[in-house]
Design an enzyme around this catalytic site. Structure first.
Site, PDB file in Angstrom:
ATOM      1  N   PRO A   1       0.826  -1.209   0.000  1.00 21.19           N
ATOM      2  CA  PRO A   1       0.000   0.000   0.000  1.00 21.19           C
ATOM      3  C   PRO A   1       0.863   1.262   0.000  1.00 21.19           C
ATOM      4  O   PRO A   1       2.094   1.191   0.061  1.00 21.19           O
ATOM      5  CB  PRO A   1      -0.779  -0.121   1.312  1.00 21.19           C
ATOM      6  CG  PRO A   1       0.170  -0.832   2.225  1.00 21.19           C
ATOM      7  CD  PRO A   1       0.882  -1.827   1.337  1.00 21.19           C
TER       8      PRO A   1
ATOM      9  N   LYS B   1       7.949   1.202  -0.783  1.00 22.95           N
ATOM     10  CA  LYS B   1       8.249   0.577  -2.075  1.00 22.95           C
ATOM     11  C   LYS B   1       9.375   1.302  -2.806  1.00 22.95           C
ATOM     12  O   LYS B   1      10.323   0.675  -3.259  1.00 22.95           O
ATOM     13  CB  LYS B   1       6.992   0.528  -2.954  1.00 22.95           C
ATOM     14  CG  LYS B   1       5.860  -0.292  -2.363  1.00 22.95           C
ATOM     15  CD  LYS B   1       4.594  -0.208  -3.182  1.00 22.95           C
ATOM     16  CE  LYS B   1       4.053   1.180  -3.347  1.00 22.95           C
ATOM     17  NZ  LYS B   1       3.612   1.835  -2.093  1.00 22.95           N
ATOM     18  N   THR B   2       9.256   2.616  -2.918  1.00 24.71           N
ATOM     19  CA  THR B   2      10.299   3.390  -3.597  1.00 24.71           C
ATOM     20  C   THR B   2      11.606   3.323  -2.820  1.00 24.71           C
ATOM     21  O   THR B   2      12.682   3.184  -3.410  1.00 24.71           O
ATOM     22  CB  THR B   2       9.848   4.854  -3.787  1.00 24.71           C
ATOM     23  OG1 THR B   2       8.660   4.872  -4.594  1.00 24.71           O
ATOM     24  CG2 THR B   2      10.934   5.684  -4.457  1.00 24.71           C
TER      25      THR B   2
ATOM     26  N   GLU C   1       6.554   3.124  -9.444  1.00 28.00           N
ATOM     27  CA  GLU C   1       5.149   3.460  -9.694  1.00 28.00           C
ATOM     28  C   GLU C   1       4.623   2.773 -10.955  1.00 28.00           C
ATOM     29  O   GLU C   1       4.020   3.392 -11.830  1.00 28.00           O
ATOM     30  CB  GLU C   1       4.964   4.984  -9.784  1.00 28.00           C
ATOM     31  CG  GLU C   1       5.425   5.740  -8.558  1.00 28.00           C
ATOM     32  CD  GLU C   1       4.565   5.519  -7.314  1.00 28.00           C
ATOM     33  OE1 GLU C   1       3.552   4.799  -7.393  1.00 28.00           O
ATOM     34  OE2 GLU C   1       4.922   6.068  -6.256  1.00 28.00           O
TER      35      GLU C   1
ATOM     36  N   PHE D   1      -7.588   2.277  -4.051  1.00 26.76           N
ATOM     37  CA  PHE D   1      -8.240   2.518  -2.758  1.00 26.76           C
ATOM     38  C   PHE D   1      -9.542   1.737  -2.586  1.00 26.76           C
ATOM     39  O   PHE D   1     -10.090   1.680  -1.489  1.00 26.76           O
ATOM     40  CB  PHE D   1      -8.482   4.014  -2.547  1.00 26.76           C
ATOM     41  CG  PHE D   1      -9.397   4.631  -3.571  1.00 26.76           C
ATOM     42  CD1 PHE D   1     -10.761   4.675  -3.354  1.00 26.76           C
ATOM     43  CD2 PHE D   1      -8.889   5.153  -4.745  1.00 26.76           C
ATOM     44  CE1 PHE D   1     -11.607   5.237  -4.296  1.00 26.76           C
ATOM     45  CE2 PHE D   1      -9.727   5.721  -5.695  1.00 26.76           C
ATOM     46  CZ  PHE D   1     -11.087   5.759  -5.470  1.00 26.76           C
TER      47      PHE D   1
ATOM     48  N   CYS E   1      -1.055   1.314   9.977  1.00 28.92           N
ATOM     49  CA  CYS E   1      -2.417   1.842   9.883  1.00 28.92           C
ATOM     50  C   CYS E   1      -2.492   3.239  10.498  1.00 28.92           C
ATOM     51  O   CYS E   1      -2.013   3.468  11.608  1.00 28.92           O
ATOM     52  CB  CYS E   1      -3.404   0.904  10.568  1.00 28.92           C
ATOM     53  SG  CYS E   1      -5.112   1.500  10.491  1.00 28.92           S
TER      54      CYS E   1
ATOM     55  N   ILE F   1      -7.390   7.044 -10.425  1.00 24.80           N
ATOM     56  CA  ILE F   1      -5.960   7.370 -10.431  1.00 24.80           C
ATOM     57  C   ILE F   1      -5.810   8.871 -10.266  1.00 24.80           C
ATOM     58  O   ILE F   1      -6.191   9.650 -11.137  1.00 24.80           O
ATOM     59  CB  ILE F   1      -5.271   6.885 -11.721  1.00 24.80           C
ATOM     60  CG1 ILE F   1      -5.312   5.370 -11.773  1.00 24.80           C
ATOM     61  CG2 ILE F   1      -3.831   7.396 -11.779  1.00 24.80           C
ATOM     62  CD1 ILE F   1      -4.646   4.758 -12.973  1.00 24.80           C
TER      63      ILE F   1
ATOM     64  N   ILE G   1      -2.828  11.506  -8.483  1.00 26.87           N
ATOM     65  CA  ILE G   1      -1.543  11.645  -7.809  1.00 26.87           C
ATOM     66  C   ILE G   1      -1.753  12.434  -6.521  1.00 26.87           C
ATOM     67  O   ILE G   1      -2.375  13.490  -6.522  1.00 26.87           O
ATOM     68  CB  ILE G   1      -0.516  12.378  -8.702  1.00 26.87           C
ATOM     69  CG1 ILE G   1      -0.386  11.694 -10.064  1.00 26.87           C
ATOM     70  CG2 ILE G   1       0.839  12.470  -8.008  1.00 26.87           C
ATOM     71  CD1 ILE G   1       0.087  10.276  -9.999  1.00 26.87           C
ATOM     72  N   GLY G   2      -1.224  11.890  -5.430  1.00 22.83           N
ATOM     73  CA  GLY G   2      -1.352  12.577  -4.157  1.00 22.83           C
ATOM     74  C   GLY G   2      -0.545  11.890  -3.082  1.00 22.83           C
ATOM     75  O   GLY G   2      -0.065  10.773  -3.261  1.00 22.83           O
TER      76      GLY G   2
END
Length: 185
Positions: free
Chosen positions: A9, A14-15, A85, A117, A142, A162, A164-165
């Site tokens: 999530p 991840k990056t 991404e 989401f 969480c 989709i 971006i935020g």
């Protein structure tokens, strides 16, 4: 050579994990490149990759694009190719690109969201799984109860899939808090 997936999530790192893996190979003198979709606006300029925590890596070999397959020859000189991404790329374009390069001896490391989401999977991740050698699923914390979070919840604009935020728009949540709080407007 191989395809690796890093998924999870929002705010699961991840990056950061992609940067860590690419940095390890750079220390071993491997020719590396990181690709990001041109829609991703977290980057200060064309040579800096930045994660949601504000961690930046300056990368001489950093490419922003929205199409992969028509640029495949550009990547001949690289041994390790990171894609950040991946959910923003066309899934068929991404699959052909990754599979072709892996079949030609390249290590591909792909990072992207596991789902939107609404808990619907992104096609790019789903289609990559059968052709990947390694999958790493990360978790976040969480935003409500501080347990492990595996889902991303959108605060508002839920009709736009989709968008971006950052933390202004998305928060990581566990299953229980997703179900209890998914009516935030």
């Amino acid at each position: 050579m191989s395809i690796e997936i890093i998924t999870g999530p929002m705010y699961s790192g991840k990056t950061t994990e992609l940067i860590r893996r690419i940095t390890r190979y750079k220390l071993c003198k491997k020719n590396c490149v990181i690709i990001s979709h041109s829609i991703d606006n977290r980057h200060d300029d064309d040579n800096i990759l930045i994660n949601h925590d504000g961690f930046k890596i300056s990368h001489d070999d950093f490419i922003k694009t929205n199409i992969l397959i028509n640029k495949i020859k550009i990547f001949d000189k690289y041994e390790i190719i990171g894609i950040d991404e991946c959910q923003f790329f066309d899934s068929n374009d991404l699959i052909i690109f990754c599979d072709t390069l892996a079949n030609n001896g390249k290590k591909i490391i792909v990072a992207g969201l596991n789902s939107d989401f609404n808990k619907n999977p992104f096609k790019s991740i789903i289609k990559l799984i059968p052709i990947s050698e390694k999958i790493t699923k990360l978790q976040s914390i969480c935003n409500f109860c501080y347990n492990d979070a595996t889902f991303t919840m959108k605060k508002f604009n839920k009709d736009i899939i989709i968008e971006i935020g950052g933390s202004d728009l998305y928060i990581p949540v566990c299953r229980i808090c997703y179900n209890e709080n998914n009516t935030i407007n």
